[in-house]
Design an enzyme around this catalytic site. Structure first.
Site, PDB file in Angstrom:
ATOM      1  N   TYR A  41       0.886  -1.357  -0.141  1.00 37.59           N
ATOM      2  CA  TYR A  41      -0.013  -0.007   0.089  1.00 37.59           C
ATOM      3  C   TYR A  41       1.154   1.273   0.257  1.00 37.59           C
ATOM      4  O   TYR A  41       1.278   1.887   1.075  1.00 37.59           O
ATOM      5  CB  TYR A  41      -0.886  -0.052   1.218  1.00 37.59           C
ATOM      6  CG  TYR A  41      -1.945  -0.908   1.316  1.00 37.59           C
ATOM      7  CD1 TYR A  41      -2.380  -1.655   0.065  1.00 37.59           C
ATOM      8  CD2 TYR A  41      -2.587  -1.410   2.450  1.00 37.59           C
ATOM      9  CE1 TYR A  41      -3.357  -2.946   0.221  1.00 37.59           C
ATOM     10  CE2 TYR A  41      -3.669  -2.354   2.478  1.00 37.59           C
ATOM     11  CZ  TYR A  41      -4.052  -3.108   1.522  1.00 37.59           C
ATOM     12  OH  TYR A  41      -4.997  -3.778   1.505  1.00 37.59           O
ATOM     13  N   PHE A  78     -13.905  -4.013   1.136  1.00 34.70           N
ATOM     14  CA  PHE A  78     -14.796  -3.358   0.265  1.00 34.70           C
ATOM     15  C   PHE A  78     -16.212  -3.219   0.722  1.00 34.70           C
ATOM     16  O   PHE A  78     -17.055  -3.385  -0.027  1.00 34.70           O
ATOM     17  CB  PHE A  78     -14.695  -3.757  -1.374  1.00 34.70           C
ATOM     18  CG  PHE A  78     -13.301  -3.851  -1.804  1.00 34.70           C
ATOM     19  CD1 PHE A  78     -12.709  -2.534  -1.634  1.00 34.70           C
ATOM     20  CD2 PHE A  78     -13.134  -4.571  -2.918  1.00 34.70           C
ATOM     21  CE1 PHE A  78     -11.305  -2.522  -2.172  1.00 34.70           C
ATOM     22  CE2 PHE A  78     -11.868  -4.613  -3.648  1.00 34.70           C
ATOM     23  CZ  PHE A  78     -11.054  -3.439  -3.406  1.00 34.70           C
ATOM     24  N   GLY A  92     -18.057  -1.224  -1.908  1.00 36.27           N
ATOM     25  CA  GLY A  92     -18.598  -2.412  -2.887  1.00 36.27           C
ATOM     26  C   GLY A  92     -18.351  -2.680  -4.043  1.00 36.27           C
ATOM     27  O   GLY A  92     -17.064  -2.851  -4.367  1.00 36.27           O
ATOM     28  N   THR A  93     -19.245  -2.488  -5.277  1.00 38.09           N
ATOM     29  CA  THR A  93     -18.858  -2.867  -6.508  1.00 38.09           C
ATOM     30  C   THR A  93     -17.689  -1.502  -7.061  1.00 38.09           C
ATOM     31  O   THR A  93     -17.155  -2.090  -8.129  1.00 38.09           O
ATOM     32  CB  THR A  93     -19.995  -2.797  -7.381  1.00 38.09           C
ATOM     33  OG1 THR A  93     -20.926  -1.653  -7.278  1.00 38.09           O
ATOM     34  CG2 THR A  93     -20.799  -4.021  -7.240  1.00 38.09           C
TER      35      THR A  93
HETATM   36  N1  LIG Z   1      -7.084  -8.641   1.176  1.00 42.43           N
HETATM   37  C1  LIG Z   1      -7.214  -7.783   0.124  1.00 42.43           C
HETATM   38  O1  LIG Z   1      -6.918  -8.384  -1.042  1.00 42.43           O
HETATM   39  C2  LIG Z   1      -7.574  -6.415   0.225  1.00 42.43           C
HETATM   40  C3  LIG Z   1      -7.920  -5.905  -0.793  1.00 42.43           C
HETATM   41  C4  LIG Z   1      -8.560  -4.467  -0.652  1.00 42.43           C
HETATM   42  C5  LIG Z   1      -8.548  -3.935   0.575  1.00 42.43           C
HETATM   43  N2  LIG Z   1      -8.184  -4.494   1.888  1.00 42.43           N
HETATM   44  C6  LIG Z   1      -8.398  -4.124   2.965  1.00 42.43           C
HETATM   45  O2  LIG Z   1      -9.585  -3.767   3.528  1.00 42.43           O
HETATM   46  C7  LIG Z   1      -9.629  -2.648   3.726  1.00 42.43           C
HETATM   47  C8  LIG Z   1     -11.084  -1.970   3.243  1.00 42.43           C
HETATM   48  O3  LIG Z   1     -11.240  -1.639   2.086  1.00 42.43           O
HETATM   49  P1  LIG Z   1     -11.194  -0.130   1.015  1.00 42.43           P
HETATM   50  O4  LIG Z   1     -10.435   0.574   1.875  1.00 42.43           O
HETATM   51  O5  LIG Z   1     -10.891  -0.419  -0.115  1.00 42.43           O
HETATM   52  O6  LIG Z   1     -12.699  -0.205   0.979  1.00 42.43           O
HETATM   53  P2  LIG Z   1     -13.993   0.427   1.977  1.00 42.43           P
HETATM   54  O7  LIG Z   1     -13.586   0.413   3.211  1.00 42.43           O
HETATM   55  O8  LIG Z   1     -14.902  -0.646   1.802  1.00 42.43           O
HETATM   56  O9  LIG Z   1     -14.309   1.748   1.420  1.00 42.43           O
HETATM   57  C9  LIG Z   1     -13.307   2.798   0.971  1.00 42.43           C
HETATM   58  C10 LIG Z   1     -13.876   3.775   0.136  1.00 42.43           C
HETATM   59  O10 LIG Z   1     -14.998   4.225   0.759  1.00 42.43           O
HETATM   60  C11 LIG Z   1     -14.753   5.558   1.094  1.00 42.43           C
HETATM   61  N3  LIG Z   1     -15.383   5.770   2.440  1.00 42.43           N
HETATM   62  C12 LIG Z   1     -14.877   5.413   3.600  1.00 42.43           C
HETATM   63  N4  LIG Z   1     -15.629   5.790   4.572  1.00 42.43           N
HETATM   64  C13 LIG Z   1     -16.677   6.608   3.962  1.00 42.43           C
HETATM   65  C14 LIG Z   1     -17.707   7.167   4.446  1.00 42.43           C
HETATM   66  N5  LIG Z   1     -18.058   7.153   5.663  1.00 42.43           N
HETATM   67  N6  LIG Z   1     -18.841   7.939   3.753  1.00 42.43           N
HETATM   68  C15 LIG Z   1     -18.511   7.879   2.300  1.00 42.43           C
HETATM   69  N7  LIG Z   1     -17.275   7.239   1.811  1.00 42.43           N
HETATM   70  C16 LIG Z   1     -16.589   6.320   2.475  1.00 42.43           C
HETATM   71  C17 LIG Z   1     -13.400   5.899   1.087  1.00 42.43           C
HETATM   72  O11 LIG Z   1     -12.904   7.246   0.546  1.00 42.43           O
HETATM   73  P3  LIG Z   1     -12.446   8.119   1.840  1.00 42.43           P
HETATM   74  O12 LIG Z   1     -10.768   7.675   1.842  1.00 42.43           O
HETATM   75  O13 LIG Z   1     -12.239   9.399   0.944  1.00 42.43           O
HETATM   76  O14 LIG Z   1     -13.160   8.310   2.880  1.00 42.43           O
HETATM   77  C18 LIG Z   1     -12.915   4.923  -0.238  1.00 42.43           C
HETATM   78  O15 LIG Z   1     -13.412   5.419  -1.445  1.00 42.43           O
HETATM   79  C19 LIG Z   1      -8.424  -1.677   2.990  1.00 42.43           C
HETATM   80  O16 LIG Z   1      -8.127  -0.732   3.596  1.00 42.43           O
HETATM   81  C20 LIG Z   1      -7.459  -2.884   3.210  1.00 42.43           C
HETATM   82  O17 LIG Z   1      -6.752  -2.620   4.461  1.00 42.43           O
HETATM   83  C21 LIG Z   1      -7.633  -5.795   1.536  1.00 42.43           C
END
Ligand SMILES: NC(=O)c1ccc[n+]([C@@H]2O[C@H](COP(=O)([O-])OP(=O)(O)OC[C@H]3O[C@@H](n4cnc5c(N)ncnc54)[C@H](OP(=O)(O)O)[C@@H]3O)[C@@H](O)[C@H]2O)c1
Length: 301
Positions: free
Chosen positions: A69, A217, A221-222
């Site tokens: 990351y 996600f 989501g999608t």
């Molecule tokens: N094992 C794997 O392969 C894998 C893959 C992907 C991710 N991960 C882990 O999973 C974690 C979660 O996934 P993620 O960060 O991609 O997705 P997420 O938490 O589902 O969503 C993050 C997205 O939503 C926005 N967001 C967050 N809080 C919000 C809110 N309250 N209102 C509106 N928008 C909001 C963020 O933008 P802002 O930053 O602008 O808030 C970002 O665009 C990652 O951080 C990572 O540690 C693991």
């Protein structure tokens, strides 16, 4: 209670091996840039550091990260180290190995088993720790993972790793790993918009075995790596999410996280954000109580 005062502990706790975490955690992937892996504009360093410190102040004690990351200017592990070391007692930092990127950010082929030690040591160096609390083997596709997981089990025996998990795996791969060493969590893509009957069954099966299920996600989501866009509008669940959010006076992102947490006591949330307002909102989702009617509405899209 005002949203800003709701602590992560409101979601309850779960044990990862001998380590206890609040079910509402934090994902570090969005600290480096708005899109995943820091593509696009890098985020403000001071803001990223304050988001991490605020998360811990709010009781977040499970942070998910990875050495891959990083953006041209930011590294999630370096930010975590700068913001939080010396690390408070009880803070669990989970990382993942398998994927890798070269210094310019290009993706490398999945690590060979013999390369996993180097990836573990890279995380140790960047985080400034002498052991890693939890390392997930991130798989690519449904093939065998035994040789890779065996290599990590060896590093666990050597004291470099406390607990092991698996990520982006099928049930057969979990079983393969469990035959080698204990698995404390499965971290898979799973959200209101993207979950099949088989995935639902896998979540249940993890719970029955006492294994944490850690969806990624959950908000995006999608939108996946591209981000959430509009958490009320994304994917097929958008309308129901909006309706339930309005009924509870909360945001669509909070409904998405609450839905995640309502899947079972073994399900942990790791929402990712670099935005201080979103952080507070996401942690406050720990206290959103959905009714069976809400869950039915959200599921009946
Ligand atoms: N094992 C794997 O392969 C894998 C893959 C992907 C991710 N991960 C882990 O999973 C974690 C979660 O996934 P993620 O960060 O991609 O997705 P997420 O938490 O589902 O969503 C993050 C997205 O939503 C926005 N967001 C967050 N809080 C919000 C809110 N309250 N209102 C509106 N928008 C909001 C963020 O933008 P802002 O930053 O602008 O808030 C970002 O665009 C990652 O951080 C990572 O540690 C693991």
């Amino acid at each position: 209670m005002a949203a800003a005062e709701i602590p992560a502990a409101a979601a309850g706790r779960w044990r990862l091996g001998d380590l206890t975490v609040n079910r509402l955690g934090f994902g570090a992937m969005r600290l480096t840039g708005r899109a995943a892996f820091g593509l696009g504009q890098s985020r403000d360093r001071g803001q990223a550091i304050s988001v991490l410190r605020r998360a811990v102040d709010l009781g977040v004690n499970h942070i998910d990260t990875a050495a891959f990351y990083f953006s041209p200017l930011r590294s999630a592990n370096e930010l975590i180290n700068s913001a939080l070391a010396p690390y408070p007692d009880g803070l669990i930092i989970a990382t993942k190995v398998g994927p890798g990127r070269d210094p310019s950010g290009e993706w490398l082929p999945w690590a060979r088993p013999g390369q996993l030690r180097g990836q573990v040591e890279e995380n140790l160096r960047q985080l400034g720790r002498d052991h890693l609390d939890l390392v997930n083997l991130r798989a690519y596709g449904p093939g065998p993972i035994g040789e890779h997981f065996g290599a990590l089990a060896g590093l666990r025996q050597a004291g470099l790793i406390r607990h092991l998990g698996v990520s982006s795996v099928w049930p057969e791969q979990l079983a393969e790993a469990q035959a080698i060493a204990p698995v404390v969590c499965v971290q898979n893509r799973f959200s209101l918009d993207e979950h099949s009957a088989a995935a639902d069954e896998f979540v249940r099966a993890c719970g029955e075995q006492g294994i944490a299920f850690v969806p990624y996600f959950a908000i995006a989501g999608t939108g996946r790596e591209a981000g959430a866009g509009d958490p009320g509008g994304a994917g097929g669940a958008g309308g129901a999410v909006e309706r339930v959010a309005r009924a509870h006076g909360v945001s669509p992102a909070q409904v998405r996280l609450a839905w995640t947490l309502h899947l079972g006591p073994h399900v942990l949330a790791i929402p990712g954000t670099g935005d201080p307002g979103h952080l507070t909102e996401n942690v406050a989702a720990a206290a959103v109580q959905l009714t069976p009617g809400d869950m039915a509405q959200l599921s009946a899209r």
